[in-house]
Design a protein around this motif. Structure first.
Motif, PDB file in Angstrom:
ATOM      1  N   GLY A  12       0.856  -1.187   0.000  1.00  0.00           N
ATOM      2  CA  GLY A  12       0.000   0.000   0.000  1.00  0.00           C
ATOM      3  C   GLY A  12       0.882   1.223   0.000  1.00  0.00           C
ATOM      4  N   ILE A  13       0.281   2.365  -0.285  1.00  0.00           N
ATOM      5  CA  ILE A  13       1.079   3.580  -0.263  1.00  0.00           C
ATOM      6  C   ILE A  13       1.346   3.966   1.207  1.00  0.00           C
ATOM      7  N   ASP A  14       2.380   4.776   1.398  1.00  0.00           N
ATOM      8  CA  ASP A  14       2.736   5.165   2.761  1.00  0.00           C
ATOM      9  C   ASP A  14       1.564   5.891   3.417  1.00  0.00           C
ATOM     10  N   GLY A  15       1.348   5.603   4.693  1.00  0.00           N
ATOM     11  CA  GLY A  15       0.249   6.245   5.421  1.00  0.00           C
ATOM     12  C   GLY A  15      -1.073   5.508   5.274  1.00  0.00           C
ATOM     13  N   SER A  16      -1.080   4.383   4.558  1.00  0.00           N
ATOM     14  CA  SER A  16      -2.346   3.665   4.329  1.00  0.00           C
ATOM     15  C   SER A  16      -2.775   2.850   5.544  1.00  0.00           C
ATOM     16  N   GLY A  17      -1.871   2.677   6.502  1.00  0.00           N
ATOM     17  CA  GLY A  17      -2.237   1.930   7.716  1.00  0.00           C
ATOM     18  C   GLY A  17      -1.636   0.537   7.769  1.00  0.00           C
ATOM     19  N   LYS A  18      -0.599   0.290   6.965  1.00  0.00           N
ATOM     20  CA  LYS A  18       0.013  -1.045   6.943  1.00  0.00           C
ATOM     21  C   LYS A  18       0.554  -1.447   8.310  1.00  0.00           C
ATOM     22  N   SER A  19       1.384  -0.586   8.893  1.00  0.00           N
ATOM     23  CA  SER A  19       2.011  -1.025  10.157  1.00  0.00           C
ATOM     24  C   SER A  19       0.978  -1.210  11.265  1.00  0.00           C
ATOM     25  N   THR A  20      -0.068  -0.402  11.265  1.00  0.00           N
ATOM     26  CA  THR A  20      -1.152  -0.571  12.239  1.00  0.00           C
ATOM     27  C   THR A  20      -1.778  -1.956  12.089  1.00  0.00           C
ATOM     28  N   GLN A  21      -2.051  -2.342  10.851  1.00  0.00           N
ATOM     29  CA  GLN A  21      -2.712  -3.634  10.608  1.00  0.00           C
ATOM     30  C   GLN A  21      -1.765  -4.814  10.803  1.00  0.00           C
ATOM     31  N   SER A  97       5.506  -9.111   6.538  1.00  0.00           N
ATOM     32  CA  SER A  97       6.426  -8.085   6.040  1.00  0.00           C
ATOM     33  C   SER A  97       5.673  -6.858   5.531  1.00  0.00           C
ATOM     34  N   ASP A  98       6.171  -5.701   5.943  1.00  0.00           N
ATOM     35  CA  ASP A  98       5.673  -4.432   5.428  1.00  0.00           C
ATOM     36  C   ASP A  98       6.437  -4.205   4.116  1.00  0.00           C
ATOM     37  N   ARG A  99       5.826  -4.568   3.002  1.00  0.00           N
ATOM     38  CA  ARG A  99       6.354  -4.462   1.640  1.00  0.00           C
ATOM     39  C   ARG A  99       7.179  -5.680   1.220  1.00  0.00           C
ATOM     40  N   GLU A 145      -2.431  13.354   4.344  1.00  0.00           N
ATOM     41  CA  GLU A 145      -2.888  14.037   5.576  1.00  0.00           C
ATOM     42  C   GLU A 145      -2.432  13.278   6.810  1.00  0.00           C
ATOM     43  N   ARG A 146      -2.589  11.940   6.775  1.00  0.00           N
ATOM     44  CA  ARG A 146      -2.193  11.124   7.932  1.00  0.00           C
ATOM     45  C   ARG A 146      -0.684  11.279   8.179  1.00  0.00           C
ATOM     46  N   MET A 147       0.093  11.300   7.085  1.00  0.00           N
ATOM     47  CA  MET A 147       1.550  11.397   7.239  1.00  0.00           C
ATOM     48  C   MET A 147       1.962  12.771   7.760  1.00  0.00           C
ATOM     49  N   GLY A 150       1.687  12.725  11.385  1.00  0.00           N
ATOM     50  CA  GLY A 150       2.461  11.733  12.141  1.00  0.00           C
ATOM     51  C   GLY A 150       3.959  11.715  11.890  1.00  0.00           C
ATOM     52  N   ARG A 151       4.445  12.429  10.867  1.00  0.00           N
ATOM     53  CA  ARG A 151       5.881  12.294  10.539  1.00  0.00           C
ATOM     54  C   ARG A 151       6.548  13.632  10.351  1.00  0.00           C
ATOM     55  N   PHE A 152       7.861  13.633  10.458  1.00  0.00           N
ATOM     56  CA  PHE A 152       8.592  14.895  10.355  1.00  0.00           C
ATOM     57  C   PHE A 152       9.311  15.062   9.024  1.00  0.00           C
ATOM     58  N   ASP A 187     -10.351  -2.435   1.963  1.00  0.00           N
ATOM     59  CA  ASP A 187     -10.743  -1.024   2.075  1.00  0.00           C
ATOM     60  C   ASP A 187     -10.187  -0.460   3.388  1.00  0.00           C
ATOM     61  N   GLY A 188      -9.163   0.387   3.268  1.00  0.00           N
ATOM     62  CA  GLY A 188      -8.471   0.918   4.443  1.00  0.00           C
ATOM     63  C   GLY A 188      -9.058   2.209   4.977  1.00  0.00           C
ATOM     64  N   ASN A 189     -10.249   2.602   4.463  1.00  0.00           N
ATOM     65  CA  ASN A 189     -10.874   3.851   4.925  1.00  0.00           C
ATOM     66  C   ASN A 189     -11.747   3.644   6.154  1.00  0.00           C
ATOM     67  N   ARG A 190     -11.855   2.400   6.622  1.00  0.00           N
ATOM     68  CA  ARG A 190     -12.740   2.086   7.751  1.00  0.00           C
ATOM     69  C   ARG A 190     -11.972   2.167   9.080  1.00  0.00           C
ATOM     70  N   PRO A 191     -12.691   2.062  10.201  1.00  0.00           N
ATOM     71  CA  PRO A 191     -11.979   2.086  11.493  1.00  0.00           C
ATOM     72  C   PRO A 191     -10.981   0.931  11.592  1.00  0.00           C
ATOM     73  N   VAL A 192      -9.894   1.188  12.308  1.00  0.00           N
ATOM     74  CA  VAL A 192      -8.778   0.244  12.439  1.00  0.00           C
ATOM     75  C   VAL A 192      -9.246  -1.170  12.781  1.00  0.00           C
ATOM     76  N   GLU A 193     -10.108  -1.303  13.798  1.00  0.00           N
ATOM     77  CA  GLU A 193     -10.527  -2.633  14.264  1.00  0.00           C
ATOM     78  C   GLU A 193     -11.386  -3.359  13.231  1.00  0.00           C
ATOM     79  N   VAL A 194     -12.181  -2.620  12.493  1.00  0.00           N
ATOM     80  CA  VAL A 194     -13.041  -3.230  11.456  1.00  0.00           C
ATOM     81  C   VAL A 194     -12.158  -3.809  10.346  1.00  0.00           C
ATOM     82  N   ILE A 195     -11.128  -3.064   9.976  1.00  0.00           N
ATOM     83  CA  ILE A 195     -10.205  -3.542   8.938  1.00  0.00           C
ATOM     84  C   ILE A 195      -9.489  -4.801   9.433  1.00  0.00           C
ATOM     85  N   ALA A 196      -9.046  -4.763  10.685  1.00  0.00           N
ATOM     86  CA  ALA A 196      -8.303  -5.912  11.243  1.00  0.00           C
ATOM     87  C   ALA A 196      -9.161  -7.165  11.239  1.00  0.00           C
TER      88      ALA A 196
HETATM   89  P1  ADP Z   1       1.856   2.881   6.972  1.00  0.00           P
HETATM   90  O1  ADP Z   1       2.562   1.829   7.786  1.00  0.00           O
HETATM   91  O2  ADP Z   1       1.103   2.289   5.816  1.00  0.00           O
HETATM   92  O3  ADP Z   1       2.709   4.028   6.561  1.00  0.00           O
HETATM   93  P2  ADP Z   1       0.566   3.551   9.499  1.00  0.00           P
HETATM   94  O4  ADP Z   1      -0.005   2.267  10.031  1.00  0.00           O
HETATM   95  O5  ADP Z   1       1.852   4.047  10.083  1.00  0.00           O
HETATM   96  O6  ADP Z   1       0.686   3.477   7.895  1.00  0.00           O
HETATM   97  O7  ADP Z   1      -0.567   4.645   9.641  1.00  0.00           O
HETATM   98  C1  ADP Z   1      -0.341   6.002   9.249  1.00  0.00           C
HETATM   99  C2  ADP Z   1      -1.135   6.935  10.182  1.00  0.00           C
HETATM  100  O8  ADP Z   1      -2.529   6.726   9.973  1.00  0.00           O
HETATM  101  C3  ADP Z   1      -0.880   6.647  11.659  1.00  0.00           C
HETATM  102  O9  ADP Z   1      -0.892   7.881  12.348  1.00  0.00           O
HETATM  103  C4  ADP Z   1      -2.061   5.786  12.082  1.00  0.00           C
HETATM  104  O10 ADP Z   1      -2.392   5.919  13.436  1.00  0.00           O
HETATM  105  C5  ADP Z   1      -3.180   6.297  11.175  1.00  0.00           C
HETATM  106  N1  ADP Z   1      -4.133   5.248  10.779  1.00  0.00           N
HETATM  107  C6  ADP Z   1      -3.867   3.949  10.513  1.00  0.00           C
HETATM  108  N2  ADP Z   1      -4.989   3.264  10.169  1.00  0.00           N
HETATM  109  C7  ADP Z   1      -5.997   4.168  10.209  1.00  0.00           C
HETATM  110  C8  ADP Z   1      -7.423   4.099   9.944  1.00  0.00           C
HETATM  111  N3  ADP Z   1      -8.012   2.958   9.576  1.00  0.00           N
HETATM  112  N4  ADP Z   1      -8.140   5.221  10.077  1.00  0.00           N
HETATM  113  C9  ADP Z   1      -7.548   6.390  10.448  1.00  0.00           C
HETATM  114  N5  ADP Z   1      -6.232   6.540  10.711  1.00  0.00           N
HETATM  115  C10 ADP Z   1      -5.455   5.451  10.601  1.00  0.00           C
END
Ligand code: ADP
Length: 208
Positions: A12-21, A97-99, A145-147, A150-152, A187-196
């Motif tokens: 997925g593209i950066d910021g898509s929520g990969k590491s969270t999932q 693995s992330d990627r 926007e998420r990045m 969350g990032r510098f 679909d990564g636009n949903r709440p974190v737990e729903v995606i998981a």
């Molecule tokens: P990636 O590893 O793909 O770069 P991250 O898991 O680091 O993405 O998530 C990027 C940012 O988006 C983090 O601040 C994270 O908390 C937030 N985030 C992750 N999943 C979701 C989600 N489903 N909805 C809203 N924000 C999310």
């Protein structure tokens, strides 16, 4: 339970929520009493650190060189004697693995010939085939926007225009490889737990 571990790749593209999932999938797997490790590409190994330097602009290199470094880092990731993934999986450890190769195809494939990239990665794809490629799909604008919150720093590929091209390339690749690889488009636009839960529902059969 079989003796070899399973191999999952998040794309997925950066910021898509990969590491969270990845973190949540690891928790699900461990709850089954199975050992599991997270990892990522580029790695923190010697070749991976060169890739990171190219990504942050600390070292400059042309796209062919960068793609070759990515592929070399991947082989080291699979084969190195200390913590190579092939060894881990043969010990029964599941790996997330992330990627992996599709990242090379999607990010560098916008600029470089696909045949050359496929050849460059052919050894890695022979060595270890993912049980699932899991693509977390989120609009590039949302990822930017998420990045931003969350990032510098901004890496080489992180502009909305570029991420839009990369996302389209991913979707094109998945159509191309749909008969050969197990690809889940989530679909990564949903709440974190729903995606998981969605991801776990689709992969948990491997642990039954
Ligand atoms: P990636 O590893 O793909 O770069 P991250 O898991 O680091 O993405 O998530 C990027 C940012 O988006 C983090 O601040 C994270 O908390 C937030 N985030 C992750 N999943 C979701 C989600 N489903 N909805 C809203 N924000 C999310």
């Amino acid at each position: 339970m079989e003796n070899t571990g399973h191999f999952f790749v998040f794309e997925g593209i950066d910021g898509s929520g990969k590491s969270t999932q990845i973190h949540l999938l690891k928790e699900h797997i461990e709850a089954q009493g199975v050992r599991c490790m997270e990892t990522k590409e580029p790695t923190d190994g010697p070749v991976g650190s060169l890739v990171h330097q190219c990504m942050t602009g600390r070292t400059s290199a042309d796209e062919f060189t960068i793609a070759t470094l990515f592929a070399a880092d991947r082989l080291d990731h699979l084969l190195n004697e200390t913590d190579g993934l092939c060894g881990k999986i043969s010990q029964g450890i599941s790996v997330i693995s992330d990627r992996f190769v599709f990242s090379n195809y999607a990010y560098q494939g916008v600029l470089l010939p696909m045949d050359w990239l496929a050849q460059l990665n052919s050894q890695a794809t022979k060595l270890l085939r993912p049980d699932y490629h899991i693509f977390v799909d989120v609009a590039p604008e949302v990822c930017m926007e998420r990045m931003a919150t969350g990032r510098f720093h901004t890496e080489r590929y992180e502009t909305t225009e570029r991420l839009t091209q990369v996302r389209e390339r991913y979707l094109e690749l998945f159509r191309q490889f749909e008969d050969e690889e197990n690809i889940l488009i989530i679909d990564g636009n949903r709440p974190v737990e729903v995606i998981a839960e969605d991801i776990w529902n689709q992969v948990s059969h491997l642990y039954e």
